[in-house]
Design a protein around this motif. Structure first.
Motif, PDB file in Angstrom:
ATOM      1  N   ASP A 261     -28.301   0.158  52.890  1.00 12.56           N
ATOM      2  CA  ASP A 261     -28.842  -1.193  52.997  1.00 12.56           C
ATOM      3  C   ASP A 261     -27.949  -2.194  52.275  1.00 12.56           C
ATOM      4  O   ASP A 261     -27.187  -1.838  51.374  1.00 12.56           O
ATOM      5  N   ALA A 262     -28.083  -3.448  52.668  1.00 11.52           N
ATOM      6  CA  ALA A 262     -27.315  -4.509  52.025  1.00 11.52           C
ATOM      7  C   ALA A 262     -28.170  -5.318  51.067  1.00 11.52           C
ATOM      8  O   ALA A 262     -27.718  -6.332  50.543  1.00 11.52           O
ATOM      9  N   ARG A 263     -29.393  -4.864  50.807  1.00 12.37           N
ATOM     10  CA  ARG A 263     -30.333  -5.655  50.014  1.00 12.37           C
ATOM     11  C   ARG A 263     -30.520  -5.104  48.600  1.00 12.37           C
ATOM     12  O   ARG A 263     -30.458  -5.837  47.627  1.00 12.37           O
TER      13      ARG A 263
ATOM     14  N   TYR B 256     -23.971  -1.109  46.360  1.00 17.14           N
ATOM     15  CA  TYR B 256     -22.997  -0.168  46.897  1.00 17.14           C
ATOM     16  C   TYR B 256     -21.570  -0.459  46.450  1.00 17.14           C
ATOM     17  O   TYR B 256     -20.770   0.465  46.287  1.00 17.14           O
ATOM     18  N   TRP B 257     -21.219  -1.721  46.226  1.00 20.04           N
ATOM     19  CA  TRP B 257     -19.844  -1.987  45.805  1.00 20.04           C
ATOM     20  C   TRP B 257     -19.554  -1.395  44.428  1.00 20.04           C
ATOM     21  O   TRP B 257     -18.403  -1.104  44.104  1.00 20.04           O
TER      22      TRP B 257
ATOM     23  N   THR C  77     -16.542 -10.767  55.708  1.00 19.03           N
ATOM     24  CA  THR C  77     -17.847 -10.173  55.432  1.00 19.03           C
ATOM     25  C   THR C  77     -18.920 -10.974  56.147  1.00 19.03           C
ATOM     26  O   THR C  77     -18.971 -12.203  56.032  1.00 19.03           O
TER      27      THR C  77
ATOM     28  N   THR D 256     -22.541 -11.872  56.047  1.00 19.54           N
ATOM     29  CA  THR D 256     -23.620 -11.826  55.058  1.00 19.54           C
ATOM     30  C   THR D 256     -24.996 -11.745  55.704  1.00 19.54           C
ATOM     31  O   THR D 256     -25.984 -11.525  55.004  1.00 19.54           O
TER      32      THR D 256
ATOM     33  N   THR E 110     -19.655  -0.526  58.235  1.00 18.90           N
ATOM     34  CA  THR E 110     -21.039  -0.956  58.352  1.00 18.90           C
ATOM     35  C   THR E 110     -21.957   0.250  58.185  1.00 18.90           C
ATOM     36  O   THR E 110     -21.522   1.327  57.785  1.00 18.90           O
TER      37      THR E 110
ATOM     38  N   GLY F 270     -30.707  -0.030  57.367  1.00 21.49           N
ATOM     39  CA  GLY F 270     -30.884  -0.196  55.940  1.00 21.49           C
ATOM     40  C   GLY F 270     -31.739   0.886  55.329  1.00 21.49           C
ATOM     41  O   GLY F 270     -31.887   1.986  55.888  1.00 21.49           O
TER      42      GLY F 270
ATOM     43  N   ARG G 284     -31.287  -5.176  56.920  1.00 23.64           N
ATOM     44  CA  ARG G 284     -30.018  -5.760  56.451  1.00 23.64           C
ATOM     45  C   ARG G 284     -29.008  -4.656  56.152  1.00 23.64           C
ATOM     46  O   ARG G 284     -29.304  -3.711  55.417  1.00 23.64           O
TER      47      ARG G 284
ATOM     48  N   PRO H 111     -24.572  -3.745  55.417  1.00 29.39           N
ATOM     49  CA  PRO H 111     -23.240  -4.287  55.136  1.00 29.39           C
ATOM     50  C   PRO H 111     -22.441  -4.389  56.428  1.00 29.39           C
ATOM     51  O   PRO H 111     -22.608  -3.577  57.338  1.00 29.39           O
TER      52      PRO H 111
END
Length: 503
Positions: A39-41, A45-46, A62, A64, A305, A309, A329, A331
């Motif tokens: 997920d990007a929320r 992860y970075w 990127t 968003t 990607t 999520g 959401r 990445p």
């Protein structure tokens, strides 16, 4: 598997620069790296993927606002491969009449993937990792359009060990040795394919589909004592949401056991997820290093990607499948020739990958593709008449159905409590999400129109979706006009196909 020299040295790769090598063709290479349940929320992860951040996110574009409109593995992957919504692939969950590998094949989707179109136009194509849920029931199958096929055909693929790959028709068993760790095996196959294809001079497409960070995969042995081994999972404002009286029936009636599962498993799940992402970071770095060493980096688009999520305790939910932000959401970072460094707020969804890849390769997009090409954004252009909303959908069925995440259950769960969460599915739903609102229609397939349940969230004021504006009579009256508009838009998108999905 020991790290290759390319992976081990990936952190030393410098800024993008001309390699001095001339590509053998004007057609670019394309590499898609697909995480599983990232997920990007919520997931930071970075923090676990600093090489990927440096090599991709800090070099490319990127998105968003990237979303998975069918937020469960098989439906999402079917959408990625075809550029179509779930109601057009007939894959809305992981199995059953409207889900899984069987439905994908029976509805002729394999003849219409962008991979087959690339292959038929002269691209060399290959993949390693996860294809579609249900392939294990037909393990010898190799879909049309793939030159190098290395797909997992056992559910144990998720654990990272003791799994089987169909390697171009040969069943190859991997055991429990460190060298057999699934992400590393896929990393090695990725670099081998790229090196061989580059030497051959043929434009190529590679699909690296490791299952990290999908549970229950843990960190590889080399990262056993990583910095996340004792970490506490992040808690957003909707974590273990306390006031759920405004939520649909399925969540209210299962909230207790869901909350217990989150409490018992969430931190360990997060620790494993972050640990497996360390290996995925090595995979990405190895791919970039190999592209650079072969002189192909400047002629290659790289897409990073996820299929969907992950809730990680949001609204008392462990998995995905929900219409909420954490499930949808994802990445999305793209690098490649002419791709500017920066960020865009334009909405990107899973259906966009097929038309984007085809346009990058100089190929036409079939009329029945539902998505839109992201090439304008990748050229740094201001896209005109871009979408302001999208359809999201899930197939269910029922609060205790077995067509959803249950089908991903593997032996060796995080704890015994996890055996319960896989038995708690979600009902079917459809939703429309625009730049301000999320409108959800529950029980779309199980109930008549008068017996459905509804949610509406104003994301500008309530980004964590805590206050269902339709939970009271006063709210239903106040937002009646908005609901009529959104419901009409939702119905249009549920019935759309091809061009009618893009406007």
């Amino acid at each position: 598997m020991a790290l290759t020299a390319a992976v081990a040295g990936a952190a030393a790769v410098g800024p993008v620069r001309p390699s001095g090598a001339t590509a053998a063709t004007d057609q670019p290479n394309i590499v898609m790296i697909l995480a599983d349940d990232l997920d990007a929320r919520t997931t930071p992860y970075w923090d676990a993927m600093p090489k990927t951040k440096a090599l991709l996110a800090e070099r490319g574009t990127t998105f968003t606002n990237a979303f998975a409109p069918m937020p469960i593995c098989c439906a999402a992957r079917g959408s990625i491969l075809t550029g179509k919504y779930g109601h057009n692939t007939h894959v809305l969950t992981n199995s059953g009449d409207e889900g899984g590998y069987t439905s994908f094949v029976e509805h002729d989707n394999e003849e219409h993937t962008f991979v087959k179109q690339l292959h038929d136009s002269g691209y060399r194509t290959g993949m390693a990792g996860k294809y579609l849920n249900g392939l294990e029931e037909d393990p010898t199958h190799i879909p049309p359009g793939w030159d190098d096929w290395n797909a997992g055909v056992t559910k144990s693929l998720y654990s990272g060990y003791d799994y089987t790959l169909n390697e171009n028709g040969v069943m190859v068993d991997y055991g429990s040795d460190p060298d057999d760790y699934q992400v590393d095996v896929i990393a090695k196959k990725s670099t081998d394919f790229i090196a061989d294809a580059a030497a051959d001079g043929q434009p190529f497409f590679w699909y690296a589909a490791a299952t990290a960070p999908h549970l229950p995969m843990e960190a590889p042995p080399r990262y056993a004592d990583n910095q996340f081994a004792d970490a506490t999972a992040p808690h957003l404002p909707n974590f273990q949401e306390e006031e759920i009286g405004d939520k649909p029936t399925w969540l209210r009636t299962t909230a207790g056991e869901r909350a217990l599962t989150v409490a018992a498993t969430n931190d360990r799940d997060h620790q494993n997820r972050m640990g497996s992402l360390l290996a995925l970071d090595d995979l990405v770095a190895g791919i970039v290093t190999t592209l650079e060493s072969t002189g192909e980096l400047d002629n290659t688009y790289i897409v990073f990607t996820s299929d969907n999520g992950y809730n990680l305790g949001a609204h008392r939910l462990v998995q995905k499948m929900a219409p909420y932000e954490e499930s949808m959401r994802v990445p999305l970072v793209v690098t490649g020739p002419g791709v500017p460094r920066g960020r865009t707020k334009d909405i990107a969804i899973s259906t966009d990958f097929a038309p984007t890849v085809l346009e990058l390769a100089g190929l036409p997009t079939p009329d029945d593709v539902d998505g839109r090409s992201l090439v304008p954004q990748l050229r740094g252009e201001k896209a005109t008449d871009w979408r302001t909303d999208f359809l999201a959908e899930y197939g269910g069925p029922g609060p205790r159905g077995q067509d959803g995440v249950y089908q991903e259950y593997v032996p060796d769960p995080l704890s015994n409590v996890f055996s319960e969460v896989f038995l708690v599915d979600l009902p079917s739903w459809s939703a429309v999400r625009d730049e301000r609102y999320l409108y959800v229609r529950w029980y779309d397939e199980e109930r008549d129109e008068d017996d459905r349940e509804y949610e509406l969230y104003d994301l500008s004021k309530d980004p964590y979706q805590l206050d269902n504006l339709l939970a009271t009579e006063a709210g239903r009256t106040q937002y009646a006009d908005e609901v009529r508009r959104l419901d009409a838009r939702l119905q249009h998108l549920k019935e759309c196909s091809g061009a009618s999905c893009r406007n």
